[in-house]
Design a protein around this motif. Structure first.
Motif, PDB file in Angstrom:
ATOM      1  N   ARG A 124       1.047  -1.452  -0.109  1.00 29.95           N
ATOM      2  CA  ARG A 124       0.200   0.192  -0.237  1.00 29.95           C
ATOM      3  C   ARG A 124       0.693   1.093  -0.143  1.00 29.95           C
ATOM      4  NH1 ARG A 124      -5.488   0.932   1.407  1.00 29.95           N
ATOM      5  NH2 ARG A 124      -5.962   3.061   1.912  1.00 29.95           N
ATOM      6  N   ALA A 125       1.892   1.225   0.715  1.00 32.86           N
ATOM      7  CA  ALA A 125       2.912   2.401   1.194  1.00 32.86           C
ATOM      8  C   ALA A 125       3.306   3.575  -0.438  1.00 32.86           C
ATOM      9  CB  ALA A 125       3.793   2.227   1.581  1.00 32.86           C
ATOM     10  N   SER A 126       3.261   1.696  -1.467  1.00 31.60           N
ATOM     11  CA  SER A 126       4.776   2.112  -2.530  1.00 31.60           C
ATOM     12  C   SER A 126       3.592   2.279  -3.560  1.00 31.60           C
ATOM     13  CB  SER A 126       5.252   0.970  -2.766  1.00 31.60           C
ATOM     14  OG  SER A 126       4.727  -0.233  -2.661  1.00 31.60           O
ATOM     15  N   LEU A 127       2.146   1.413  -3.626  1.00 27.25           N
ATOM     16  CA  LEU A 127       1.285   1.587  -4.194  1.00 27.25           C
ATOM     17  C   LEU A 127       1.422   3.216  -4.915  1.00 27.25           C
ATOM     18  CD1 LEU A 127       0.338  -1.930  -5.795  1.00 27.25           C
ATOM     19  CD2 LEU A 127       2.780  -0.838  -6.310  1.00 27.25           C
ATOM     20  N   LYS A 128       0.001   3.395  -3.634  1.00 27.76           N
ATOM     21  CA  LYS A 128      -0.264   4.677  -3.689  1.00 27.76           C
ATOM     22  C   LYS A 128       0.765   5.796  -3.906  1.00 27.76           C
ATOM     23  CE  LYS A 128       0.981   6.572   1.049  1.00 27.76           C
ATOM     24  NZ  LYS A 128      -0.053   6.932   2.038  1.00 27.76           N
ATOM     25  N   GLU A 129       2.086   6.279  -3.870  1.00 23.71           N
ATOM     26  CA  GLU A 129       2.337   6.687  -4.743  1.00 23.71           C
ATOM     27  C   GLU A 129       2.751   7.126  -6.254  1.00 23.71           C
ATOM     28  OE1 GLU A 129       3.525   8.949  -2.797  1.00 23.71           O
ATOM     29  OE2 GLU A 129       2.992   8.264  -1.015  1.00 23.71           O
ATOM     30  N   VAL A 130       2.431   5.126  -6.575  1.00 23.86           N
ATOM     31  CA  VAL A 130       2.320   4.932  -8.309  1.00 23.86           C
ATOM     32  C   VAL A 130       0.881   5.228  -8.860  1.00 23.86           C
ATOM     33  CG1 VAL A 130       3.075   2.816  -9.644  1.00 23.86           C
ATOM     34  CG2 VAL A 130       4.415   3.537  -7.295  1.00 23.86           C
ATOM     35  N   VAL A 131      -0.243   5.086  -7.898  1.00 21.96           N
ATOM     36  CA  VAL A 131      -1.322   5.260  -8.605  1.00 21.96           C
ATOM     37  C   VAL A 131      -1.975   6.969  -8.326  1.00 21.96           C
ATOM     38  CG1 VAL A 131      -3.605   3.871  -9.318  1.00 21.96           C
ATOM     39  CG2 VAL A 131      -1.602   2.889  -8.665  1.00 21.96           C
ATOM     40  N   PRO A 132      -2.198   7.623  -9.001  1.00 21.99           N
ATOM     41  CA  PRO A 132      -2.926   8.632  -8.225  1.00 21.99           C
ATOM     42  C   PRO A 132      -4.156   8.452  -8.146  1.00 21.99           C
ATOM     43  CG  PRO A 132      -1.466   9.622 -10.853  1.00 21.99           C
ATOM     44  CD  PRO A 132      -1.814   8.090 -10.161  1.00 21.99           C
ATOM     45  N   GLY A 133      -4.624   9.232  -6.691  1.00 23.37           N
ATOM     46  CA  GLY A 133      -5.677   9.321  -6.813  1.00 23.37           C
ATOM     47  C   GLY A 133      -6.417   7.807  -6.036  1.00 23.37           C
ATOM     48  N   ALA A 134      -5.706   7.109  -5.279  1.00 20.98           N
ATOM     49  CA  ALA A 134      -5.700   5.674  -4.951  1.00 20.98           C
ATOM     50  C   ALA A 134      -6.115   5.601  -3.129  1.00 20.98           C
ATOM     51  CB  ALA A 134      -4.580   4.138  -5.136  1.00 20.98           C
ATOM     52  N   ALA A 135      -5.349   7.294  -2.314  1.00 20.14           N
ATOM     53  CA  ALA A 135      -4.910   7.228  -1.086  1.00 20.14           C
ATOM     54  C   ALA A 135      -6.555   7.677  -0.983  1.00 20.14           C
ATOM     55  CB  ALA A 135      -4.471   8.527  -0.864  1.00 20.14           C
ATOM     56  N   GLN A 136      -7.730   8.203  -2.272  1.00 20.39           N
ATOM     57  CA  GLN A 136      -8.822   8.429  -1.489  1.00 20.39           C
ATOM     58  C   GLN A 136      -9.385   7.514  -1.409  1.00 20.39           C
ATOM     59  OE1 GLN A 136      -9.796  11.654  -4.484  1.00 20.39           O
ATOM     60  NE2 GLN A 136      -7.590  12.473  -4.055  1.00 20.39           N
ATOM     61  N   ILE A 137      -9.162   5.893  -1.709  1.00 18.06           N
ATOM     62  CA  ILE A 137     -10.831   5.379  -1.479  1.00 18.06           C
ATOM     63  C   ILE A 137     -10.504   4.364   0.071  1.00 18.06           C
ATOM     64  CG2 ILE A 137     -11.242   3.063  -2.486  1.00 18.06           C
ATOM     65  CD1 ILE A 137      -9.901   3.584  -5.250  1.00 18.06           C
ATOM     66  N   THR A 138     -11.416   4.765   0.607  1.00 20.17           N
ATOM     67  CA  THR A 138     -11.755   3.741   1.971  1.00 20.17           C
ATOM     68  C   THR A 138     -11.949   2.600   1.748  1.00 20.17           C
ATOM     69  OG1 THR A 138     -13.358   5.285   2.252  1.00 20.17           O
ATOM     70  CG2 THR A 138     -11.387   6.197   3.056  1.00 20.17           C
ATOM     71  N   ASP A 139     -13.325   2.105   0.608  1.00 17.61           N
ATOM     72  CA  ASP A 139     -13.747   1.018   0.771  1.00 17.61           C
ATOM     73  C   ASP A 139     -13.104   0.110  -0.711  1.00 17.61           C
ATOM     74  OD1 ASP A 139     -15.324  -1.143   0.832  1.00 17.61           O
ATOM     75  OD2 ASP A 139     -17.428  -0.061   1.408  1.00 17.61           O
ATOM     76  N   HIS A 140     -12.456  -0.707  -0.760  1.00 15.45           N
ATOM     77  CA  HIS A 140     -11.840  -0.672  -2.142  1.00 15.45           C
ATOM     78  C   HIS A 140     -12.860  -2.209  -2.350  1.00 15.45           C
ATOM     79  CE1 HIS A 140      -7.925   0.741  -0.578  1.00 15.45           C
ATOM     80  NE2 HIS A 140      -8.526   0.826   0.531  1.00 15.45           N
ATOM     81  N   ASN A 141     -13.781  -2.387  -1.699  1.00 16.75           N
ATOM     82  CA  ASN A 141     -15.015  -3.676  -2.122  1.00 16.75           C
ATOM     83  C   ASN A 141     -15.677  -3.298  -3.205  1.00 16.75           C
ATOM     84  OD1 ASN A 141     -13.997  -6.085  -1.348  1.00 16.75           O
ATOM     85  ND2 ASN A 141     -14.623  -5.236   0.605  1.00 16.75           N
ATOM     86  N   HIS A 142     -16.262  -1.518  -2.959  1.00 17.82           N
ATOM     87  CA  HIS A 142     -17.185  -1.021  -3.488  1.00 17.82           C
ATOM     88  C   HIS A 142     -16.355   1.007  -3.485  1.00 17.82           C
ATOM     89  CE1 HIS A 142     -19.823  -4.221  -3.100  1.00 17.82           C
ATOM     90  NE2 HIS A 142     -19.617  -4.602  -1.242  1.00 17.82           N
ATOM     91  N   PRO A 143     -16.181   0.793  -4.807  1.00 14.84           N
ATOM     92  CA  PRO A 143     -15.236   2.774  -4.458  1.00 14.84           C
ATOM     93  C   PRO A 143     -16.546   3.280  -4.872  1.00 14.84           C
ATOM     94  CG  PRO A 143     -14.131   0.601  -6.018  1.00 14.84           C
ATOM     95  CD  PRO A 143     -15.239   0.068  -5.043  1.00 14.84           C
ATOM     96  N   PRO A 144     -16.017   4.300  -5.289  1.00 13.54           N
ATOM     97  CA  PRO A 144     -16.646   5.429  -5.745  1.00 13.54           C
ATOM     98  C   PRO A 144     -16.841   5.035  -7.020  1.00 13.54           C
ATOM     99  CG  PRO A 144     -15.708   6.242  -4.069  1.00 13.54           C
ATOM    100  CD  PRO A 144     -15.239   4.953  -4.241  1.00 13.54           C
ATOM    101  N   PRO A 145     -17.858   4.960  -8.137  1.00 15.43           N
ATOM    102  CA  PRO A 145     -17.850   5.438  -9.833  1.00 15.43           C
ATOM    103  C   PRO A 145     -16.748   5.801 -10.234  1.00 15.43           C
ATOM    104  CG  PRO A 145     -20.303   5.663  -8.555  1.00 15.43           C
ATOM    105  CD  PRO A 145     -19.164   5.846  -7.470  1.00 15.43           C
ATOM    106  N   GLU A 146     -16.381   7.062  -9.873  1.00 16.13           N
ATOM    107  CA  GLU A 146     -15.320   8.027 -10.137  1.00 16.13           C
ATOM    108  C   GLU A 146     -14.105   7.804  -9.928  1.00 16.13           C
ATOM    109  OE1 GLU A 146     -16.657   9.938  -5.775  1.00 16.13           O
ATOM    110  OE2 GLU A 146     -17.798   9.101  -7.830  1.00 16.13           O
ATOM    111  N   LEU A 147     -13.879   6.679  -8.968  1.00 18.92           N
ATOM    112  CA  LEU A 147     -12.636   6.408  -8.697  1.00 18.92           C
ATOM    113  C   LEU A 147     -12.459   4.713  -8.667  1.00 18.92           C
ATOM    114  CD1 LEU A 147     -12.143   8.011  -5.107  1.00 18.92           C
ATOM    115  CD2 LEU A 147     -11.060   8.774  -6.883  1.00 18.92           C
ATOM    116  N   ALA A 148     -13.903   4.407  -9.821  1.00 22.96           N
ATOM    117  CA  ALA A 148     -13.712   2.391  -9.491  1.00 22.96           C
ATOM    118  C   ALA A 148     -12.232   2.384 -10.997  1.00 22.96           C
ATOM    119  CB  ALA A 148     -15.206   2.349 -10.878  1.00 22.96           C
ATOM    120  N   HIS A 149     -12.396   3.411 -11.185  1.00 21.86           N
ATOM    121  CA  HIS A 149     -11.105   2.947 -12.899  1.00 21.86           C
ATOM    122  C   HIS A 149      -9.581   3.179 -12.351  1.00 21.86           C
ATOM    123  CE1 HIS A 149      -8.539   3.342 -16.472  1.00 21.86           C
ATOM    124  NE2 HIS A 149      -7.894   3.828 -16.259  1.00 21.86           N
ATOM    125  N   VAL A 150      -9.511   3.923 -11.024  1.00 18.53           N
ATOM    126  CA  VAL A 150      -8.410   4.083  -9.911  1.00 18.53           C
ATOM    127  C   VAL A 150      -8.349   2.672  -9.150  1.00 18.53           C
ATOM    128  CG1 VAL A 150      -7.072   5.453  -8.116  1.00 18.53           C
ATOM    129  CG2 VAL A 150      -8.411   6.645 -10.200  1.00 18.53           C
TER     130      VAL A 150
END
Length: 300
Positions: A124-150
């Motif tokens: 988590r610590a490494s990939l959230k720096e590689v994928v922009p917007g990943a740190a904003q997701i709190t529910d990884h099973n059901h992410p918000p529609p605007e962050l589903a692609h992330v």
């Protein structure tokens, strides 16, 4: 007086024979002496311990151990997936597949294989720096529609990282580089492990308090997130989580202190899982402000 005569040392031919020729001859002789069963045991080490397996003495305890570990590893692997920033189904995959493969090709009956907390935190610590917007997701099973692609991109990067690490592990094993771990200081390893345990414990505290907070890499950041979101505290979830923790500790202490009740210690995770599933299913606790994992999306 004559000068002392120095004894002649071993020649290059002798050194070459001792270092290369003789080991190759011993290896060749050992290969020629191997039978079909020896070759099967070499490629499938499980045959070696299956030949000496005592069913009457071991089967019952192995069943108890397997059921206990299964009840514990399923929610544990789902939590590790959450720590790594992945959907729960990835935790289930990483829980079952290594165990099934290692049971056939592994050589140790006591070694535990599968995801661990420190590895999940590093992912988590490494990939959230590689994928922009990943740190904003709190529910990884059901992410918000605007962050589903992330989340999809994050999952792909995690799979690629796992493949890269597997290739590096294979190379390290083939080159016998395990001795490099001796150069790591015990204090460094202990400090890193203790710090990771504190960070992971704080990140999972939100599921007992009943409200979601962003993940932080530093202790002070995580504590600040909890203090800022204290208005979302849900006492129902806190009461249920604390009660199950107390139940696990009581069963563990009882099984450890009383020889006649030692079976209660491995039955603790089973009891906690069955009790919580029963309460949620029959008592309808999901309607009493107690959140559940919900539907687990199918992996792709």
């Amino acid at each position: 007086f004559p000068w002392p005569v120095r004894a002649a040392g071993p020649s290059f031919r002798d050194l070459y024979s001792a270092a290369v020729v003789n080991p190759l001859r011993r290896a060749h002789a050992r290969v020629r002496s191997c039978s079909l069963l020896d070759w099967l045991q070499f490629f499938l080490p499980c045959i070696r311990w299956l030949r000496t397996y005592r069913i009457r003495e071991m089967l019952l305890w192995d069943i108890v151990a397997g059921v206990s570990v299964g009840f514990m590893s399923i929610p544990q692997s789902m939590s590790y997936a959450n720590v790594a920033g992945l959907p729960s189904v990835y935790g289930l995959y990483s829980c079952f597949m290594p165990v099934l493969v290692y049971a056939l090709f592994g050589s140790s009956r006591e070694l535990a294989v599968g995801p661990v907390a420190v590895t999940s935190l590093l992912i988590r610590a490494s990939l959230k720096e590689v994928v922009p917007g990943a740190a904003q997701i709190t529910d990884h099973n059901h992410p918000p529609p605007e962050l589903a692609h992330v989340q999809d991109v994050y999952n792909q990067r995690a799979i690629q990282l796992s493949l890269l690490v597997a290739c590096m592990y294979t190379a390290v094993g083939l080159m016998n580089l395990g001795f490099l771990t001796h150069f790591l200081s015990h204090s460094v390893i202990g400090g890193f492990t203790s710090g990771a345990a504190i960070i992971i414990g704080l990140s999972q505290l939100q599921y007992i308090l009943g409200y979601r907070v962003p993940h932080g890499d530093r202790v002070q950041d995580q504590i600040k997130h909890y203090l800022d979101g204290i208005d979302g505290f849900v006492w129902q979830e806190c009461l249920m989580g604390a009660s199950l923790l107390v139940l696990l500790l009581v069963l563990k202490w009882t099984g450890k202190s009383s020889p006649h009740l030692k079976y209660l210690r491995p039955l603790g995770p089973i009891t906690a899982c069955l009790l919580s599933i029963t309460l949620v299913t029959l008592g309808g606790l999901e309607h009493q402000r107690i959140r559940t994992v919900g539907h687990i999306t199918v992996g792709r």
